[in-house]
Enzyme design. Sequence first.
Site, PDB file in Angstrom:
ATOM      1  N   SER A 144       0.863  -1.188   0.000  1.00  0.00           N
ATOM      2  CA  SER A 144       0.000   0.000   0.000  1.00  0.00           C
ATOM      3  C   SER A 144       0.895   1.232   0.000  1.00  0.00           C
ATOM      4  O   SER A 144       2.048   1.152   0.445  1.00  0.00           O
ATOM      5  CB  SER A 144      -0.870   0.002   1.258  1.00  0.00           C
ATOM      6  OG  SER A 144      -1.439   1.267   1.460  1.00  0.00           O
ATOM      7  N   TYR A 157      -1.997  -1.030  10.492  1.00  0.00           N
ATOM      8  CA  TYR A 157      -2.099  -1.348   9.058  1.00  0.00           C
ATOM      9  C   TYR A 157      -0.860  -0.846   8.315  1.00  0.00           C
ATOM     10  O   TYR A 157      -0.246  -1.582   7.545  1.00  0.00           O
ATOM     11  CB  TYR A 157      -3.377  -0.731   8.486  1.00  0.00           C
ATOM     12  CG  TYR A 157      -3.534  -0.971   7.002  1.00  0.00           C
ATOM     13  CD1 TYR A 157      -3.781  -2.250   6.513  1.00  0.00           C
ATOM     14  CD2 TYR A 157      -3.421   0.064   6.084  1.00  0.00           C
ATOM     15  CE1 TYR A 157      -3.911  -2.483   5.152  1.00  0.00           C
ATOM     16  CE2 TYR A 157      -3.562  -0.160   4.728  1.00  0.00           C
ATOM     17  CZ  TYR A 157      -3.804  -1.435   4.261  1.00  0.00           C
ATOM     18  OH  TYR A 157      -3.923  -1.662   2.911  1.00  0.00           O
TER      19      TYR A 157
HETATM   20  N1  LIG Z   1      -8.860  -0.655  -0.865  1.00  0.00           N
HETATM   21  C1  LIG Z   1      -7.793   0.106  -0.744  1.00  0.00           C
HETATM   22  O1  LIG Z   1      -7.889   1.338  -0.703  1.00  0.00           O
HETATM   23  C2  LIG Z   1      -6.428  -0.515  -0.695  1.00  0.00           C
HETATM   24  C3  LIG Z   1      -5.316   0.317  -0.876  1.00  0.00           C
HETATM   25  C4  LIG Z   1      -4.057  -0.235  -0.827  1.00  0.00           C
HETATM   26  C5  LIG Z   1      -3.894  -1.587  -0.603  1.00  0.00           C
HETATM   27  N2  LIG Z   1      -4.994  -2.367  -0.430  1.00  0.00           N
HETATM   28  C6  LIG Z   1      -4.775  -3.799  -0.190  1.00  0.00           C
HETATM   29  O2  LIG Z   1      -5.409  -4.524  -1.230  1.00  0.00           O
HETATM   30  C7  LIG Z   1      -5.703  -5.844  -0.778  1.00  0.00           C
HETATM   31  C8  LIG Z   1      -7.117  -6.206  -1.177  1.00  0.00           C
HETATM   32  O3  LIG Z   1      -8.013  -5.352  -0.519  1.00  0.00           O
HETATM   33  P1  LIG Z   1      -9.350  -4.812  -1.196  1.00  0.00           P
HETATM   34  O4  LIG Z   1      -9.211  -3.342  -1.321  1.00  0.00           O
HETATM   35  O5  LIG Z   1      -9.680  -5.601  -2.399  1.00  0.00           O
HETATM   36  O6  LIG Z   1     -10.394  -5.052  -0.002  1.00  0.00           O
HETATM   37  P2  LIG Z   1     -11.601  -6.102   0.161  1.00  0.00           P
HETATM   38  O7  LIG Z   1     -12.601  -5.908  -0.932  1.00  0.00           O
HETATM   39  O8  LIG Z   1     -12.050  -5.941   1.566  1.00  0.00           O
HETATM   40  O9  LIG Z   1     -10.922  -7.516  -0.052  1.00  0.00           O
HETATM   41  C9  LIG Z   1     -10.206  -8.176   0.958  1.00  0.00           C
HETATM   42  C10 LIG Z   1     -10.144  -9.654   0.633  1.00  0.00           C
HETATM   43  O10 LIG Z   1      -9.409 -10.311   1.667  1.00  0.00           O
HETATM   44  C11 LIG Z   1     -10.199 -11.404   2.153  1.00  0.00           C
HETATM   45  N3  LIG Z   1     -10.005 -11.614   3.581  1.00  0.00           N
HETATM   46  C12 LIG Z   1     -10.236 -10.712   4.579  1.00  0.00           C
HETATM   47  N4  LIG Z   1     -10.021 -11.289   5.758  1.00  0.00           N
HETATM   48  C13 LIG Z   1      -9.672 -12.588   5.509  1.00  0.00           C
HETATM   49  C14 LIG Z   1      -9.358 -13.686   6.322  1.00  0.00           C
HETATM   50  N5  LIG Z   1      -9.360 -13.591   7.653  1.00  0.00           N
HETATM   51  N6  LIG Z   1      -9.046 -14.868   5.729  1.00  0.00           N
HETATM   52  C15 LIG Z   1      -9.048 -14.989   4.379  1.00  0.00           C
HETATM   53  N7  LIG Z   1      -9.340 -13.976   3.548  1.00  0.00           N
HETATM   54  C16 LIG Z   1      -9.662 -12.784   4.109  1.00  0.00           C
HETATM   55  C17 LIG Z   1     -11.648 -10.994   1.902  1.00  0.00           C
HETATM   56  O11 LIG Z   1     -12.482 -12.154   1.744  1.00  0.00           O
HETATM   57  P3  LIG Z   1     -13.416 -12.814   2.865  1.00  0.00           P
HETATM   58  O12 LIG Z   1     -14.013 -11.713   3.685  1.00  0.00           O
HETATM   59  O13 LIG Z   1     -14.429 -13.573   2.064  1.00  0.00           O
HETATM   60  O14 LIG Z   1     -12.540 -13.708   3.653  1.00  0.00           O
HETATM   61  C18 LIG Z   1     -11.531 -10.276   0.572  1.00  0.00           C
HETATM   62  O15 LIG Z   1     -11.600 -11.189  -0.483  1.00  0.00           O
HETATM   63  C19 LIG Z   1      -5.448  -5.837   0.731  1.00  0.00           C
HETATM   64  O16 LIG Z   1      -4.198  -6.427   0.991  1.00  0.00           O
HETATM   65  C20 LIG Z   1      -5.392  -4.352   1.077  1.00  0.00           C
HETATM   66  O17 LIG Z   1      -4.587  -4.113   2.198  1.00  0.00           O
HETATM   67  C21 LIG Z   1      -6.260  -1.871  -0.477  1.00  0.00           C
END
Ligand SMILES: NC(=O)c1ccc[n+]([C@@H]2O[C@H](COP(=O)([O-])OP(=O)(O)OC[C@H]3O[C@@H](n4cnc5c(N)ncnc54)[C@H](OP(=O)(O)O)[C@@H]3O)[C@@H](O)[C@H]2O)c1
Length: 284
Positions: A144, A157
């Site tokens: 990130s 985080y």
């Molecule tokens: N959104 C942003 O602004 C942003 C910015 C920079 C980096 N990121 C990074 O991008 C990545 C993806 O995030 P996203 O934005 O796509 O958010 P998201 O839509 O909330 O997706 C998160 C994913 O992780 C899974 N997950 C969460 N807790 C889990 C657990 N305990 N065990 C297994 N799987 C789990 C969730 O699936 P389930 O709930 O079905 O388990 C979901 O598929 C993350 O690493 C996040 O830190 C996001």
Amino acid sequence: MKSFRGMTALVTGASSGLGSEFARQLSLEVSQLLITSRRVDRLQALSEEIQKKSPHLKVFYMPADLSCQEGRDILCDWLTAERMDIDILINNAGCGDYGLFEESRLDRLRSLLELNVITMTYLTRLVLPQMIRKKRGVIINVGSIVGRKPIPICAAYSGSKSFVHAFSEALRLEIEGRGVTVTVIAPGPLNTEFFYRASRNNVDEKPFVPPFMWVPLEKVVNDALAAAKAGKPFYVPGFYTRIASFLHSLTPSFLLRPIYRILLPIQCKRSTSKKDNLSCSLHQ
Ligand SMILES: NC(=O)c1ccc[n+]([C@@H]2O[C@H](COP(=O)([O-])OP(=O)(O)OC[C@H]3O[C@@H](n4cnc5c(N)ncnc54)[C@H](OP(=O)(O)O)[C@@H]3O)[C@@H](O)[C@H]2O)c1
């Protein structure tokens, strides 16, 4: 540039957001796709959608809670039992926790660190030896922009994503020239379920950033896969996010601190955990 044809990919956190998009785009190239997360209905729906579009592709899904050792064991035992030889590992599953650290819940903190740090490290350790043996492998770790230069209000985080960056860079150097690459992508804010889940109050607390810094998921994933194919160590998707991240990372901390001191109370006011705004001011 590497092609992903004929390869087997594992995507964690595939039930929503970035992970679903990684699965969709990879499905157009790889021959086997493995997806995992906790919500089995979402995994099933995604695998059916992908299978319809790419009938020759083998798609497998495995529900597992990767924020605990039991869940990691379920996934790893399944990979071993099915003799799944991973060529592409997308360490995408991750979660945040938005608010003052002193008010954070210990169970949420533990899950965050387990998922963002331990699971990523563990899965990488699991697949790396076979990748090195085959001299073929691509690892994408989702970091990130806040992992580059930590920011307050999401201290744990930020810290977890700093680990992702430091670990990936060190590992990449360690295995250089052995056919396996490690690429960190460092997105800015994305329109996913992330902020809703990171909120302690079940509200979608999106950060206040200009609209042009919100990069569409399709572009983030497309650019991330291109960066990995090109063997790049690090990639920030989105032109403006790249510039902002670059300037942010170049700015020395002693200059950033006064800016945070001004911004922090504003951020705290926006947050619905408006407990005590005075406690937000950073101690000098
Ligand atoms: N959104 C942003 O602004 C942003 C910015 C920079 C980096 N990121 C990074 O991008 C990545 C993806 O995030 P996203 O934005 O796509 O958010 P998201 O839509 O909330 O997706 C998160 C994913 O992780 C899974 N997950 C969460 N807790 C889990 C657990 N305990 N065990 C297994 N799987 C789990 C969730 O699936 P389930 O709930 O079905 O388990 C979901 O598929 C993350 O690493 C996040 O830190 C996001």
